[in-house]
Write a protein that holds these residues in place. Structure first.
Motif, PDB file in Angstrom:
ATOM      1  N   GLY A  23      -2.919   1.705  -3.184  1.00 53.43           N
ATOM      2  CA  GLY A  23      -3.974   0.391  -2.303  1.00 53.43           C
ATOM      3  C   GLY A  23      -3.269  -0.503  -1.941  1.00 53.43           C
ATOM      4  O   GLY A  23      -2.295  -1.031  -2.002  1.00 53.43           O
ATOM      5  N   GLU A  24      -4.120  -1.239  -1.009  1.00 53.14           N
ATOM      6  CA  GLU A  24      -3.411  -2.774  -0.741  1.00 53.14           C
ATOM      7  C   GLU A  24      -3.865  -3.932  -1.116  1.00 53.14           C
ATOM      8  O   GLU A  24      -4.882  -3.992  -2.245  1.00 53.14           O
TER       9      GLU A  24
ATOM     10  N   ASN B  74       1.025  -0.980   0.113  1.00 51.54           N
ATOM     11  CA  ASN B  74      -0.012   0.175  -0.333  1.00 51.54           C
ATOM     12  C   ASN B  74       0.656   1.100   0.155  1.00 51.54           C
ATOM     13  O   ASN B  74       1.429   2.074   0.998  1.00 51.54           O
TER      14      ASN B  74
END
Length: 603
Positions: free
Chosen positions: A496-497, A451
């Motif tokens: 993002g993750e 992330n």
């Protein structure tokens, strides 16, 4: 003897001693906190001790004398003005000292607990980084996370609030007992009768607390694992309408956790009243004995009040010690679990051979390998070599052993039953792990992104400083700049993750750019294009062609069109090489490879 298989008493002693090794670097802070707790407990005892002179001297019956004549008393008490005037200052001084001691002890122990939990979490996390892949594969991910979060929190409680109560309340109880025996040893003998009874109750419930605490840890791991599975598979849950299934699954583990906590609460709820009832017998005995004529002659009003006050003042500390025993046992149980994890052997790294950059001559020399607890070998007599700069492709059905071969090269799995794997004519087991893995770049189907920004993901764990130009060059060769330039923040775009904000093809090209920047002489491509659309595959194939240039490459592929240009193709089935050759020779042979090719292209 292994401390984890010792008797419960020895186990607790061993675990506690080991826990103290984390505290000893802060022994100055520990000593200050204990001093504060001792002062706190002694002030409470001193306040009770002050009752006797306050009553006996402050409210003594003194005759009034006028002109040398003693006047009869009016039946009341005339206060000793010196004692009465001094009392307010004594009380203010005592409680001021008590407040300062409370502040010092509470702050110091909070500091100790916070530092302890940070150190232990850091140690557990770093130990995970050194554990073999086989261990992580076997363990429940929820339990692994629970070790870092829940278990270390329990340890902090044992070393924090429990320590406060154990030291402070123990000092208070000891101080009160000393006062009682000092003022009247006869009245205080009742404590010798009820003391062993209290000890038996505390011993029994301690064992119960520790047993239930281990079950609570397991239940908490289940809660964490179920939650993690649902979050990771959220799209699948929604698409298959599995909300009710997941809700039921979570209810089961959540209810189990509640049930285990209630078992602890039950043991705690029963033990405290039992201790209080036992204590009430001692109090009743004192009241009865004080009414005997023989005792009345020995006691003053102040002495009796001080003994009674000391007994009453002991009840709450004893109750606290019983209550905190549950937390202490939970902490010891958590310590046992965490220490078992820390005692798990890390990856074997006995190799000492180090090299700046290998040429890339890789050889599997009659390798046979089995996974633990599996009867059939995953690889059976595998024998081939890849010369520097050449490409060998591995094809075959799922589960045939292709990915196992890739994992053995990087020593994710060890323990060959037969044969050896050599890199530049040196066994890979003679290399240090860091040196070996620095020679290998891995691009797999399941790309792991963090992330963070695209630039930081490409430069992940790059040794030394990396320039923006190097990142751009790597991304360009991977054909990733084509989509990166269209993003609002370019290379600084947050992914993002696990790269959830990017498509599968985009994630794959970032992984290729990462491998490109690493510039390792050996490259492993583990089904890097198997789940992509045609357009993405073409862009990624161009990136992979650039990546393979002048590198020794092991390519694992389902799509045979991506490996037609390989220098040698090995067909793997049930851990054995059943065919080998170039694409053209294998097609002419009309064997297993030709059958796979025909299934894909219908030719």
């Amino acid at each position: 003897m292994d401390p984890m298989t010792a008797s419960p008493k020895n186990e607790m002693s061993t675990v506690f001693k080991r826990l103290m090794t984390y505290v000893m670097p802060m022994k100055g802070m520990l000593a200050l906190s204990i001093l504060g707790l001792i002062v706190y407990g002694l002030v409470d005892a001193a306040f009770i001790a002050f009752i006797k002179p306050f009553i006996d001297e402050g409210f003594s019956q003194t005759p009034t004398v006028v002109a040398g004549v003693e006047l009869p008393t009016s039946g009341g008490f005339s206060a000793n003005k010196d004692v009465m005037l001094m009392a307010p200052f004594v009380v203010i001084g005592m409680f001021t000292l008590r407040g300062v001691a409370n502040f010092v002890s509470t702050y110091c122990i909070s500091f100790l607990s916070a530092q302890l939990i940070m150190d232990m979490r850091q140690q557990v996390f770093e130990h995970y980084l050194r554990l073999p892949v086989s261990y992580i594969d076997r363990e429940n991910s929820g339990n692994l996370i629970s070790r870092v979060t829940f278990d270390t929190e329990q340890i902090a409680r044992a070393s924090g609030s429990a320590l406060i109560s154990i030291v402070r309340d123990s000092i208070t109880v000891i101080g009160m007992l000393a006062l009682m025996f000092f003022y009247s040893w006869k009245l205080s003998l009742c404590i010798l009768v009820i003391g062993p009874l209290m000890g038996v109750v505390i011993s029994v419930v301690s064992k119960r607390f520790r047993k239930v605490s281990v079950q609570i840890q397991s239940a908490m791991g289940g809660v964490t694992a179920t939650t993690e599975q649902m979050i990771k598979g959220h799209k699948n849950v929604l698409s298959f309408g599995g909300q009710e299934t997941e809700s039921k699954r979570f209810f089961e583990v959540n209810d189990r956790n509640r049930y285990q906590n209630m078992k602890l609460a039950m043991a705690q709820s029963v033990s405290q009243p039992v201790i209080m009832i036992i204590g009430s017998f001692a109090l009743a005995f004192v009241l009865y004995a004080a009414s005997l004529d023989s005792m009345k002659l020995e006691l003053t009003a102040g002495t009796f009040a001080a003994i009674l006050g000391a007994m009453l003042a002991m009840l709450q500390p004893i109750k606290n010690l019983t209550r905190v025993n549950a937390e202490f046992q939970r902490g010891i149980a958590a310590c046992t679990t965490v220490f078992e994890l820390l005692d798990t052997l890390p990856e074997s790294d006995t190799g000492v051979h180090q090299v700046e950059r290998v040429k890339g001559h890789l050889r599997f020399d009659k390798v046979t390998f089995s996974y633990p607890e599996q009867a059939r070998p995953a690889l059976n007599n595998i024998d081939f070599e890849v010369k520097p700069g050449k490409t060998v492709a591995l094809v075959g059905r799922s589960g045939s052993g292709k990915s196992t071969m890739a994992s053995l090269i990087t020593r994710f799995y060890t323990g060959l039953e037969q044969g050896d794997i050599r890199l530049d004519d040196v066994s890979i087991y003679d290399y240090s792990l860091k040196s070996l893995r620095s020679q290998v770049a891995l691009v797999s189907q399941q790309v792991t992104l963090f992330n963070d920004s695209i630039a930081n993901n490409i430069a992940y764990a790059y040794p030394g400083e990396v320039s923006r130009e190097q990142i751009i060059q790597a991304a360009t060769l991977a054909h990733a700049m084509e989509f990166i330039e269209q993003l609002p923040d370019g290379l600084d775009t947050q992914v993002g993750e696990n790269g959830v904000l990017l498509s599968g093809g985009q994630r794959q090209r970032i992984a290729i750019a990462r491998a490109m920047l690493r510039d390792a002489p050996v490259l492993i491509l583990d089904e890097a294009t198997s789940a992509l659309d045609t357009e993405s595959e073409k862009a990624i194939q161009l990136g992979l062609d650039n990546l393979r240039h002048n590198r020794t490459s092991i390519v694992i592929a389902h799509r045979l069109s991506t490996i037609e240009s390989a220098d040698e193709i090995l067909v793997i089935d049930q851990g054995k090489i059943i065919e080998r050759g170039t694409h053209a020779s294998l097609i002419e042979k009309k064997g297993a490879y030709a059958g796979l090719y025909q299934m894909q292209f219908g030719e």
